[in-house]
Structure formats: structure tokens, C-alpha cells
Write an enzyme that holds these catalytic residues in place. Structure first.
Site, PDB file in Angstrom:
ATOM      1  N   CYS A  43      -1.270   6.642   5.422  1.00 45.11           N
ATOM      2  CA  CYS A  43      -2.223   7.059   6.457  1.00 45.11           C
ATOM      3  C   CYS A  43      -1.718   6.689   7.842  1.00 45.11           C
ATOM      4  O   CYS A  43      -2.354   7.031   8.832  1.00 45.11           O
ATOM      5  CB  CYS A  43      -3.585   6.421   6.204  1.00 45.11           C
ATOM      6  SG  CYS A  43      -3.649   4.662   6.589  1.00 45.11           S
ATOM      7  N   TYR A  82     -13.853  -8.985  32.254  1.00 44.41           N
ATOM      8  CA  TYR A  82     -13.867  -8.272  30.969  1.00 44.41           C
ATOM      9  C   TYR A  82     -14.440  -9.180  29.882  1.00 44.41           C
ATOM     10  O   TYR A  82     -13.831  -9.366  28.820  1.00 44.41           O
ATOM     11  CB  TYR A  82     -12.456  -7.824  30.567  1.00 44.41           C
ATOM     12  CG  TYR A  82     -11.725  -6.999  31.584  1.00 44.41           C
ATOM     13  CD1 TYR A  82     -11.996  -5.647  31.757  1.00 44.41           C
ATOM     14  CD2 TYR A  82     -10.734  -7.569  32.395  1.00 44.41           C
ATOM     15  CE1 TYR A  82     -11.307  -4.893  32.694  1.00 44.41           C
ATOM     16  CE2 TYR A  82     -10.046  -6.822  33.328  1.00 44.41           C
ATOM     17  CZ  TYR A  82     -10.334  -5.485  33.482  1.00 44.41           C
ATOM     18  OH  TYR A  82      -9.646  -4.745  34.407  1.00 44.41           O
ATOM     19  N   CYS A 105      -7.199  -0.206   0.692  1.00 48.18           N
ATOM     20  CA  CYS A 105      -6.628  -0.598   1.974  1.00 48.18           C
ATOM     21  C   CYS A 105      -6.404  -2.104   2.029  1.00 48.18           C
ATOM     22  O   CYS A 105      -7.311  -2.893   1.769  1.00 48.18           O
ATOM     23  CB  CYS A 105      -7.535  -0.163   3.127  1.00 48.18           C
ATOM     24  SG  CYS A 105      -6.826  -0.562   4.733  1.00 48.18           S
ATOM     25  N   ASP A 129      -9.110 -10.562  30.067  1.00 44.45           N
ATOM     26  CA  ASP A 129      -8.742 -10.008  28.757  1.00 44.45           C
ATOM     27  C   ASP A 129      -9.017  -8.506  28.809  1.00 44.45           C
ATOM     28  O   ASP A 129      -9.996  -8.019  28.246  1.00 44.45           O
ATOM     29  CB  ASP A 129      -9.569 -10.688  27.660  1.00 44.45           C
ATOM     30  CG  ASP A 129      -9.170 -10.225  26.262  1.00 44.45           C
ATOM     31  OD1 ASP A 129      -8.179  -9.478  26.138  1.00 44.45           O
ATOM     32  OD2 ASP A 129      -9.861 -10.597  25.295  1.00 44.45           O
ATOM     33  N   CYS A 149       0.855  -1.190   0.000  1.00 36.48           N
ATOM     34  CA  CYS A 149       0.000   0.000   0.000  1.00 36.48           C
ATOM     35  C   CYS A 149       0.890   1.238   0.000  1.00 36.48           C
ATOM     36  O   CYS A 149       1.829   1.326   0.785  1.00 36.48           O
ATOM     37  CB  CYS A 149      -0.902   0.007   1.234  1.00 36.48           C
ATOM     38  SG  CYS A 149      -1.932   1.485   1.371  1.00 36.48           S
ATOM     39  N   CYS A 182      -0.951   1.297   9.212  1.00 39.28           N
ATOM     40  CA  CYS A 182      -0.109   0.101   9.333  1.00 39.28           C
ATOM     41  C   CYS A 182       1.300   0.468   8.874  1.00 39.28           C
ATOM     42  O   CYS A 182       1.648   0.323   7.713  1.00 39.28           O
ATOM     43  CB  CYS A 182      -0.680  -1.060   8.530  1.00 39.28           C
ATOM     44  SG  CYS A 182      -1.328  -0.614   6.920  1.00 39.28           S
ATOM     45  N   CYS A 206      -3.384  -7.293  25.075  1.00 36.72           N
ATOM     46  CA  CYS A 206      -3.025  -6.628  23.812  1.00 36.72           C
ATOM     47  C   CYS A 206      -1.896  -5.625  24.022  1.00 36.72           C
ATOM     48  O   CYS A 206      -1.596  -4.837  23.129  1.00 36.72           O
ATOM     49  CB  CYS A 206      -4.246  -5.944  23.202  1.00 36.72           C
ATOM     50  SG  CYS A 206      -5.005  -4.703  24.266  1.00 36.72           S
ATOM     51  N   GLN A 244     -13.408  -9.196  18.151  1.00 36.78           N
ATOM     52  CA  GLN A 244     -12.050  -9.098  17.612  1.00 36.78           C
ATOM     53  C   GLN A 244     -12.066  -8.912  16.102  1.00 36.78           C
ATOM     54  O   GLN A 244     -12.860  -9.542  15.393  1.00 36.78           O
ATOM     55  CB  GLN A 244     -11.259 -10.367  17.957  1.00 36.78           C
ATOM     56  CG  GLN A 244     -10.966 -10.533  19.435  1.00 36.78           C
ATOM     57  CD  GLN A 244      -9.737  -9.754  19.880  1.00 36.78           C
ATOM     58  OE1 GLN A 244      -9.207  -8.919  19.158  1.00 36.78           O
ATOM     59  NE2 GLN A 244      -9.294 -10.028  21.098  1.00 36.78           N
ATOM     60  N   GLU A 252     -18.702  -7.717  33.088  1.00 43.08           N
ATOM     61  CA  GLU A 252     -18.346  -6.678  32.110  1.00 43.08           C
ATOM     62  C   GLU A 252     -19.072  -5.397  32.516  1.00 43.08           C
ATOM     63  O   GLU A 252     -20.231  -5.434  32.934  1.00 43.08           O
ATOM     64  CB  GLU A 252     -18.771  -7.123  30.706  1.00 43.08           C
ATOM     65  CG  GLU A 252     -18.714  -6.061  29.635  1.00 43.08           C
ATOM     66  CD  GLU A 252     -17.307  -5.556  29.386  1.00 43.08           C
ATOM     67  OE1 GLU A 252     -17.106  -4.331  29.479  1.00 43.08           O
ATOM     68  OE2 GLU A 252     -16.411  -6.375  29.104  1.00 43.08           O
TER      69      GLU A 252
END
Length: 459
Positions: A82, A317, A164, A386, A78, A85, A413, A288, A338
Site C-alpha cells: 500500500c 502551534y 497492518c 512545533d 508486511c 511504509c 517533522c 502524536q 494555535e
């Protein structure tokens, strides 16, 4: 004592050889031991660099010209800059190595767990077109609607929605159709400076297994002009669209979705499957974005949980119940907690959808609910967490330690906050047995991990 100064000055041009990468993927080169961080540079490369910022202990630069390039440098698929990534200039092998090192360094320097096995990162066979959801701002240029992501540190839209390489290709097509139809119908874009106009964002979600498509049209106004014709043309162009939603966001805000959402066509959910579990996904559901790697992640979490048929499990969570329902296939009972009420409603619907009766969901902050559960006599065998990028609240970590489950599975994450929290759990009597990184977001610096901890019973 003389004040120490940096060996370079702002706007100076230097020749720099790069030795390492930051966790965000910038090249690291040193002048007399002083590190400079330079985007788009790889270890082993040499370049002419302009110094753009100088701090006491480190500085930043940008490449003017490469004098020597690395065999790990590849041509990005790409060419739209932007910054969504930013690792596409490096081979996928090097991306995985960088992420692996990020996890190992966090375990060593933050958690002080040098000897815990960090397994080789699980990457993708095809690290492109993996995203099943996108939220795209809409603007205007020369009287025409445009769509694309914001340029880094600005709200200037860079047009990129048709090319994209991280989005599912169907998403690119649907966003283009919504934009083009809205343009033909004369629907105005939202102007955030003047706080007028109509069309703010286009959200598209897809089901990897089902191929279902949801379109969410976000406007500033309660009324969506030409909505019937817009719906008609979208359905004709994309027969897999199962849901078209209208979300209203009146506020001057960077938050994308407003509080009010109504159905224009179909139902308020689309469906997808991960393994044997079917999920109903609404406009606001957390689900996800990389479904194939999510399956890998959740299977590893289930493996680490080592659940027996008599085990009681807590999923903190829990979101819409994605991990909870996986766990419920093997456990005696799963309790999910949650803070978002809509997510708990979705979790209950998903349990019913799959005929799962041994999962119970409650709205609340996990750090408050878990001590209450303890007072009620609940003694979990396994706890799964999580959390968001900021990691677990310290109250929650202490509640987990006081509950003394035999195993804790921590899905993260953010390796830094994971390592911080593992240190607290280690000090509370747990031992981290292993860590498995999973590449959920190729082309970016983000990495997910699953960690398994066991309670060390005192002699």
C-alpha cells in the site's frame, strides 16, 4: 553548443550498482555520473533495472532482477504493497542511518551548519504496531464491504486492515469489527465517483496508557442506518470502547472528516497519558500517533528549554496543549497559541483536567499574535515551536527574533524546512547548539528533530 542528453533512454534495460539512498529510501545508482532513483534498492546491491522516466539531470527506474543483494536487506513483515511504509525491505539499523544522514545533509547543505552536533537518532526497541490512530476508507468488492489504504497515486483500496504492522493491533481488530458488523447490517459503502452510498471512513483512536478506544464512523448521509444495533455489537465486541462518534461529510472531497460530529455512545473524548500529564482527545484533536516516542521527543524538548521557575514561555502551534502542559510543570507561565479554535478549547480542557493554572491559550496565527504580545510588554525567556511540515511562517521567525528569548526550541517533522528556518534564526542572532533526531515513524522516510538555539548577546 550541443544539447546535453541523458546516457539512458526510457524503457532501456541496464545493469546498475547502487551507491546511496534518497531521503525517501529509493536506491541511487549512476550511469556515467547520471543518477537513477530506484525504489526497493539498497546501497551495495546490483540489479537489472528498467528505465521508466528520464529527466535532464536524473531519471527513475524499477528493479527487474537483483544480481547482488545487501546484508541490510530483510524480508518485510508486511506483504501488502500500500506504500504506507515503504522501508520495510531494509534493516531497522539502515533505516535509522538513512534518517540520520537526511538530517545531517539538511544541516550542511540548507542551513550551512556543518559543525552543529547532530546526535545519534533515538530509535524504538520494537518499531512495529506503534500507531494509536488510523483513518481507513471503506469500499465495496463483490457486494461486500472492504477496508484498506489507497494504492499509491490512486483511489483503489488495497485490503490490509487486519495485518497492518504499523497500527496498534487493537486498532486492526476494531476496524475489522466495524466493517464486518456494518456489512452484516447491510450498510452501503460510499461511492466517490457517483457520490452516493453511506459509509466513507472508519477512524479508530486508542489511548496507549489508558487503553481507551474511540470509534468515529464517517458517512455521507446525516442518517446512519441501524446505528443502535451497530453501537450494541461494537460495545459487546470491544468493552474498552469509551466513545462512538458519528461524523457527517456531505462533500465531494479528499478531506476525511466533515464539520458535524455527534456522540452515539459514551463521551466525545477518550483519555491518554504522556508522562504525568493526562490528555482528553477528541475526534479532531491533533495528537502524536506514536505515544512512546512522543514522550522521548517532549522530554528532549523540555531538556533543551532549560526552564527555570521564573521563566515565561511561549508555545507556538500549541495544538491541544501537549507540549505546553509539559512546559508548565516547570515554568512560571506558559502562553500557547494555535489557529484552530477546537484545539484551543481542548488545550484549556486539558489544563483544567491536570490542575494546571499557569498556562494560557489563545486562538490566532502565531505570526500575528506574537507581535501583539510584544506590544503588550510580554518578554518570553523561551519560545517553543512545533510547526507543520511546511515549517514556520517567515513573519513568525521575525517575531521570534524581535522578542529575543534566550532560548528557542524548534520541534520539526521536516529536516529541510527545519534547516531553512534555522538559517534565518542564525542570521537573526541565534546559534544552533545541537539537534536531536527521533524516529517517530519506523518503516517510513519521515524523521522528527528537536533543535536547541541560544541567543548570542552582542558584546
Amino acid at each position: 553548443m550541443a544539447k546535453q542528453t541523458a546516457p539512458v533512454t526510457k524503457n532501456e534495460t541496464i545493469t546498475l550498482t547502487f551507491e546511496d539512498l534518497t531521503h525517501e529510501g529509493s536506491g541511487v545508482g549512476k550511469i556515467n555520473g547520471y543518477p537513477l532513483f530506484v525504489p526497493n534498492a539498497l546501497p551495495g546491491e546490483e540489479a537489472t533495472v528498467k528505465v521508466i522516466k528520464v529527466n535532464k539531470n536524473f531519471g527513475f527506474g524499477k528493479v527487474l532482477e537483483f544480481l547482488k543483494t545487501s546484508p541490510e536487506r530483510i524480508e518485510p513483515v508486511c506483504h501488502v504493497h500500500c506504500n504506507g511504509c515503504g522501508l520495510q525491505h531494509m534493516s531497522y539499523r539502515l533505516q535509522l542511518e538513512m534518517k540520520m544522514n537526511q538530517v545531517k545533509n539538511a544541516m550542511k547543505k540548507i542551513a550551512h551548519l556543518e559543525h552543529v552536533p547532530v546526535h545519534p537518532i533515538i530509535g524504538m526497541d520494537n518499531p512495529l504496531h506503534y500507531r494509536n490512530k488510523v483513518q481507513i476508507p471503506v469500499g465495496e468488492k463483490n457486494g461486500e464491504l472492504i477496508t484498506g489504504f489507497y494504492q499509491k497515486r490512486s483511489h483503489n483500496i488495497i485490503e490490509n486492515t487486519e495485518t497492518c504492522t504499523t497500527h496498534n493491533e487493537v486498532i486492526n481488530e476494531v476496524v475489522k469489527t466495524v466493517r464486518d458488523v456494518a456489512n452484516r447490517l447491510g450498510i452501503q459503502a460510499y461511492n466517490e465517483q457517483a457520490h452516493n452510498g453511506v459509509l466513507r471512513h472508519i477512524m479508530v483512536r486508542t489511548g496507549e496508557e489508558t487503553k481507551d478506544i474511540m470509534v468515529v464512523i464517517v458517512t455521507r448521509t446525516d442518517k446512519l442506518p441501524h446505528k443502535d444495533e451497530l453501537v450494541k455489537q461494537l460495545k459487546e465486541s470491544h468493552p474498552n470502547i469509551k466513545s462512538i462518534m458519528h461524523n457527517v461529510n456531505h462533500k465531494r472531497t479528499n478531506v476525511i472528516l466533515g464539520e458535524k460530529t455527534k456522540v452515539l455512545f459514551g463521551e466525545e473524548y477518550i483519555h491518554d497519558k504522556i508522562g504525568d500529564i493526562t490528555f482528553a482527545i477528541s475526534a479532531k484533536s491533533f495528537y502524536q500517533v506514536n505515544p512512546s516516542q512522543t514522550k522521548v521527543l517532549y522530554e528532549k524538548a523540555l531538556e533543551y528549554a532549560e526552564i527555570g521557575s521564573d521563566d515565561v514561555v511561549i508555545d507556538a502551534y500549541c495544538g491541544i496543549g501537549t507540549i505546553s502542559l509539559f512546559l508548565a510543570q516547570k515554568a512560571k507561565k506558559v502562553y500557547g497559541v494555535e489557529v484552530v479554535p477546537e484545539a484551543i478549547n481542548d488545550a484549556k480542557k486539558n489544563a483544567k483536567l491536570n490542575g494546571i493554572t499557569n498556562a494560557e491559550f489563545i486562538v490566532g496565527e502565531a505570526e500575528k499574535v506574537m507581535p501583539w504580545w510584544t506590544a503588550q510588554g510580554l518578554k518570553p525567556d523561551v519560545i517553543v515551536v512545533d510547526p507543520p511540515r511546511k515549517g514556520c511562517d517567515e513573519e513568525l521567525l521575525q517575531a521570534m527574533i524581535e522578542m529575543k528569548p534566550m532560548r528557542i526550541v524548534y520541534v520539526s517533522c521536516n529536516p529541510s524546512t527545519l534547516a531553512r528556518d534555522l538559517r534565518i534564526l542564525e542570521d537573526g542572532g541565534y546559534r544552533t547548539k545541537e539537534v536531536q533526531p527521533v524516529d517517530m515513524f519506523p518503516g517510513t522516510g519521515h524523521v522528527e528533530c528537536v533543535s536547541m538555539l541560544e541567543y548570542e548577546v552582542s558584546n
